[in-house]
Design a protein around this motif. Structure first.
Motif, short mmCIF file in Angstrom:
data_model
loop_
_atom_site.label_atom_id
_atom_site.label_comp_id
_atom_site.label_asym_id
_atom_site.label_seq_id
_atom_site.Cartn_x
_atom_site.Cartn_y
_atom_site.Cartn_z
N UNK A 135 0.81 -1.21 0.00
CA UNK A 135 0.00 0.00 0.00
C UNK A 135 0.85 1.26 0.00
N UNK A 136 0.23 2.43 0.27
CA UNK A 136 0.89 3.71 0.08
C UNK A 136 1.75 4.19 1.25
N UNK A 137 1.85 3.43 2.33
CA UNK A 137 2.73 3.85 3.41
C UNK A 137 2.13 3.75 4.80
N UNK A 138 0.82 3.71 4.90
CA UNK A 138 0.13 3.61 6.19
C UNK A 138 -0.14 2.14 6.48
N UNK A 139 0.38 1.65 7.60
CA UNK A 139 0.20 0.23 7.93
C UNK A 139 -1.28 -0.14 8.03
N UNK A 186 6.03 -1.67 -2.42
CA UNK A 186 5.19 -0.53 -2.05
C UNK A 186 4.02 -0.40 -3.02
N UNK A 187 2.94 0.20 -2.54
CA UNK A 187 1.77 0.42 -3.40
C UNK A 187 1.09 -0.87 -3.75
N UNK A 188 0.75 -1.00 -5.02
CA UNK A 188 0.09 -2.20 -5.53
C UNK A 188 0.99 -2.86 -6.57
N UNK A 234 11.21 -10.99 2.79
CA UNK A 234 12.24 -10.35 1.98
C UNK A 234 11.83 -8.89 1.74
N UNK A 235 12.70 -7.97 2.12
CA UNK A 235 12.38 -6.54 2.03
C UNK A 235 13.43 -5.83 1.19
N UNK A 236 13.00 -5.13 0.13
CA UNK A 236 13.95 -4.39 -0.72
C UNK A 236 14.59 -3.23 0.03
N UNK A 237 15.84 -2.95 -0.29
CA UNK A 237 16.54 -1.79 0.23
C UNK A 237 17.43 -1.19 -0.86
N UNK A 253 16.86 3.82 5.30
CA UNK A 253 16.00 4.67 4.47
C UNK A 253 14.84 3.90 3.84
N UNK A 254 14.57 2.71 4.33
CA UNK A 254 13.57 1.85 3.69
C UNK A 254 12.17 2.08 4.25
N UNK A 255 11.30 2.62 3.43
CA UNK A 255 9.89 2.78 3.81
C UNK A 255 9.23 1.41 3.96
N UNK A 256 9.60 0.50 3.06
CA UNK A 256 9.04 -0.86 3.10
C UNK A 256 9.33 -1.54 4.43
N UNK A 257 10.57 -1.39 4.90
CA UNK A 257 10.96 -2.02 6.17
C UNK A 257 10.14 -1.45 7.33
N UNK A 258 9.90 -0.14 7.30
CA UNK A 258 9.11 0.49 8.37
C UNK A 258 7.69 -0.08 8.40
N UNK A 259 7.08 -0.23 7.21
CA UNK A 259 5.72 -0.77 7.14
C UNK A 259 5.69 -2.22 7.63
N UNK A 260 6.66 -3.02 7.16
CA UNK A 260 6.71 -4.43 7.56
C UNK A 260 6.91 -4.55 9.07
#
Length: 224
Positions: free
Chosen positions: A11-15, A101-103, A33-36, A45-52
């Motif tokens: 999604x767009x950033x909100x858990x 991230x996103x869809x 597995x989380x991209x960085x 700096x990973x937004x994906x990691x923060x959401x996960x």
């Protein structure tokens, strides 16, 4: 070993905008597995990691998080490396999530990776599930409280700085029951009827006559 790969849209950033399917995949998996973009494989700096991390905290579960270096250069070799990391992780763990991230359907690397995984390990490819997510523009529309399209308006999604000739995927909605689809033309059509309902049906072509109100056509861009 019954290996399972989940390609999870964040999604767009909100858990809180994660889907229930995404959360269930996190609960079911053995590693994520989380991209960085960091060469040292850090998640600073990973937004994906923060959401996960937030999602795993909400679920009260701990899972190994595997960094996947993703420099975003749109190079085939980079995607091969990412696919290799995913497959190496699946050699260690039975069920693995890879996140985006996103869809996954919109400007994501997911389908580049799946093409490569299909070549390297067709069994894992066939046992992969792509989980849809909320797009950034759907979330932006909700924040602004303004519709993206009403009535017979069209919605156009396009890259601002295309790197070459632009190809087009058409999403065709709101057909009339009984209409003949000949006027829609030809292409790489899929027909989706009553998605997620008991009588849901996906046809890998364009049906000739619309029978159900909840019918969606996608004419996918022709890719090499």
């Amino acid at each position: 070993m019954n290996q399972k790969l989940y390609m999870v849209s964040l999604g767009p950033g909100d858990v809180e905008l994660l889907t229930l399917k995404a959360l269930n995949a996190f609960k079911a998996c053995d590693a994520v597995c989380v991209p960085t973009k960091s060469e040292d494989n850090s998640f600073t700096k990973s937004i994906s990691y923060k959401i996960v991390s937030n999602a795993l905290s909400l679920l009260h579960v701990n899972k190994p998080v595997v960094p996947v270096y993703s420099p975003m250069h749109f190079n085939y070799e980079d995607w091969v490396h990412e696919a290799d990391v995913i497959l190496e992780t699946l050699a260690q763990y039975e069920q693995v999530c890879f996140v985006t991230l996103g869809d996954a359907a919109v400007y994501s690397s997911i389908y580049y990776l799946l093409d490569i995984i299909k070549e390297k390990n067709e069994k894992i490819y066939k046992n992969c599930e792509v989980i849809a997510g909320v797009t950034s523009f759907s979330a932006a529309s909700a924040e602004a409280q303004k519709a993206l399209c009403l009535g017979d308006e069209e919605l156009v999604i396009k890259p601002i700085n295309p790197r070459g000739k632009v190809k087009t995927t058409q999403i065709l909605m709101r057909p009339k029951i009984g209409m003949n689809t000949e006027s829609l033309g030809e292409g790489d059509f899929y027909t989706f009827e009553n998605m997620y309902l008991e009588d849901a049906k996906i046809t890998p072509s364009k049906i000739q006559t619309v029978k159900k109100y909840m019918t969606l056509f996608i004419n996918f861009a022709k890719r090499d």
